[in-house]
Scaffold this active site. Structure first.
Site, PDB file in Angstrom:
ATOM      1  N   CYS A 128       0.812  -1.227   0.000  1.00 51.88           N
ATOM      2  CA  CYS A 128       0.000   0.000   0.000  1.00 51.88           C
ATOM      3  C   CYS A 128       0.848   1.280   0.000  1.00 51.88           C
ATOM      4  O   CYS A 128       0.571   2.219  -0.737  1.00 51.88           O
ATOM      5  CB  CYS A 128      -0.951  -0.011   1.199  1.00 51.88           C
ATOM      6  SG  CYS A 128      -0.192  -0.556   2.732  1.00 51.88           S
ATOM      7  N   HIS A 248      -3.131   6.304   4.586  1.00 57.86           N
ATOM      8  CA  HIS A 248      -1.702   6.426   4.862  1.00 57.86           C
ATOM      9  C   HIS A 248      -1.217   7.799   4.390  1.00 57.86           C
ATOM     10  O   HIS A 248      -1.576   8.242   3.292  1.00 57.86           O
ATOM     11  CB  HIS A 248      -0.896   5.373   4.085  1.00 57.86           C
ATOM     12  CG  HIS A 248      -1.019   3.975   4.596  1.00 57.86           C
ATOM     13  ND1 HIS A 248      -1.695   3.634   5.739  1.00 57.86           N
ATOM     14  CD2 HIS A 248      -0.509   2.810   4.104  1.00 57.86           C
ATOM     15  CE1 HIS A 248      -1.603   2.325   5.932  1.00 57.86           C
ATOM     16  NE2 HIS A 248      -0.894   1.799   4.956  1.00 57.86           N
TER      17      HIS A 248
END
Ligand code: A2P
Length: 343
Positions: A128, A248
Site C-alpha cells: 500500500c 496512509h
C-alpha cells in the site's frame, strides 16, 4: 463477456472493500465466490442485493474461476494461488508472497500497466505505501529523472487488518476511561512484543530484517525499483504506524536528475492520472487522511523545493490504504486485464 470472480479473504479489511468495489464499478461478473478461513464458512455477505455464502478456501473452490483476487495474507497466497492458476484462473495477489519473483508483474496501472502482459498466471499488487508513492512520483520521474527517494510514512491501522482496527477502537476508549489493557495485535501479530497504538506512534511495521530495516521499509525499497524498472534509484524508508483508522500519509523527499520547478511539478501532478493536487498553503489546503479515506485517488500537497538543493523536492502524499493501496488497485488491474489483454 462476464467472469467468475473469487475473492480470497472476503471477510477481511481489504476483501470487504473488494466486494464493494466489484459491485459499485459494475465489474462484469456472472458468479462471485467468496472465500475465507474455515472460521467464516457459512457467513453471509450481500452483493448486488443477494446473499452470498462465504466458503472455506480449498483448491477445489477455484474450479471454473476466471479471476481470483487474493488478500488473506502471504501464507494463504503461497498455499492456494498456484492451485487457482492450475485451474485456469488469473490470480491478482495483494500479498507479499510473489511480488519480487521475476516472472510476476508488480503493477500500478498509472505507472506500469504494460507489465500486465508478461504475466504467467499471477499478477502482484504492490504494498500500500509503495503504490501511493509511485503514483505521485511517476510524472516527476518522467520529466526530471529520479535519483533518490527518502520517505517517512504515517500509516493507518487498517493496513494491519480488521483486528488492528478493533484494537485501536478498544484501546482508545480504555485510555480515555482510565481502564487497564494489554496490547495484543500491533505492531506485528507475529513479533514477540506488543505496544499500545492509541495515542502513540510505533516505528515498526512488519518484522525487522537483518539490516535493521523493517520488512515494510524494504518492500518500499525493492518494489519501487521493480515498478519503475530502475534499480539505480536510491530509496530509503522509515515506516511508522499511527492511530489513524484509514489513510496512509507520507513525507516524501526526492532528488531528481534535473533541477525542479515547483509550479511545473504541481501542473504535472494535476494532469497525472489518479492524482489530485491539494496544495495551497495560503488557504491551508493540503491532503488529509480523513478526507482521502473512502476515495480512490492519491492526494498530493505541501510541494516545495528543498531549501539547499535545487534538485530536491518535498511533498506530502496521502491515499486510502484499503482502496488505492489495495482493493482498488487490484480491481484496476483486473479491469485492465479484461479490457486490454483478454479480448
Ligand atoms: P477469516 O475472517 O475467516 O479469518 P484482515 O486483513 O482484516 O485481518 O483479514 C484477513 C482475511 O484473510 C480474512 O478474510 C480472513 O478470514 C482471511 N484468512 C485468514 N487466514 C486464512 C486462511 N488460513 N485461509 C483462508 N483465509 C484466511
Amino acid at each position: 463477456q462476464t467472469y467468475h470472480v473469487a475473492v480470497v479473504g472476503a471477510t477481511g479489511a481489504v476483501g470487504q472493500q473488494m466486494v464493494k468495489l466489484l459491485e459499485e464499478r459494475q465489474f462484469p461478473i456472472h458468479k462471485l465466490t467468496l472465500l475465507a478461513s474455515r472460521r467464516s464458512a457459512g457467513k453471509q455477505v450481500s452483493f448486488k442485493g443477494e446473499q452470498i455464502t462465504v466458503q472455506e478456501t480449498t483448491p477445489d473452490a477455484f474450479e471454473e474461476v476466471d479471476i481470483a483476487l487474493f488478500s488473506a495474507g502471504g501464507s494463504v497466497s503461497k498455499q492456494f494461488a498456484k492451485e487457482a492458476v492450475k485451474r485456469g484462473a488469473l490470480v491478482i495477489d495483494n500479498t507479499n508472497a510473489f511480488r519480487m519473483e521475476p516472472d510476476v508483474p508488480l503493477v500500478v496501472p498509472e505507472v506500469n500497466m504494460g507489465d500486465i502482459a508478461k504475466h504467467q498466471g499471477i499478477i502482484s499488487n504492490p504494498n500500500c505505501s509503495t503504490i501511493q508513492m509511485v503514483v505521485a512520483l511517476k510524472p516527476i520521474k518522467d520529466k526530471y529523472g529520479l535519483k533518490r527517494i527518502i520517505v517517512s510514512t504515517y500509516q493507518a491501522v487498517s493496513g494491519a487488518g480488521n483486528v488492528a482496527l478493533e484494537e485501536l477502537k478498544e484501546q482508545s476508549a480504555k485510555v480515555l476511561n482510565g481502564e487497564a489493557f494489554t496490547p495484543e495485535v500491533l505492531p506485528v501479530a507475529k513479533d514477540k512484543k506488543k505496544f499500545q497504538i492509541a495515542f502513540n506512534a510505533i516505528p515498526q511495521i512488519d518484522l525487522f530484517q537483518e539490516n535493521d530495516y523493517t520488512l515494510e521499509e524494504m518492500k518500499m525499497v525493492r518494489e519501487t525499483k521493480k515498478i519503475m524498472h530502475d534499480d539505480t534509484i536510491e530509496v530509503v524508508a522509515t515506516c511508522v504506524r499511527i492511530p489513524v483508522f484509514t489513510g496512509h500519509s507520507e513525507s516524501v523527499y526526492v532528488e531528481t536528475e534535473q533541477e525542479v520547478n515547483v509550479e511545473e511539478v504541481r501542473q504535472l501532478l494535476r494532469e497525472a492520472p489518479g492524482v489530485i493536487v491539494e496544495d495551497n498553503p495560503a488557504e491551508q489546503e493540503y491532503p488529509l487522511a480523513t478526507r482521502a479515506a473512502g476515495r480512490p485517488e492519491v492526494f498530493v500537497g505541501r510541494i516545495r523545493r528543498d531549501l539547499d538543493r535545487p534538485n530536491g523536492l518535498h511533498m506530502w502524499v496521502v491515499s486510502d490504504n484499503l482502496l488505492k493501496g489495495a482493493a482498488y488497485n487490484s480491481i484496476q488491474i483486473a479491469e485492465a486485464y479484461i479490457s486490454k489483454f483478454k479480448s
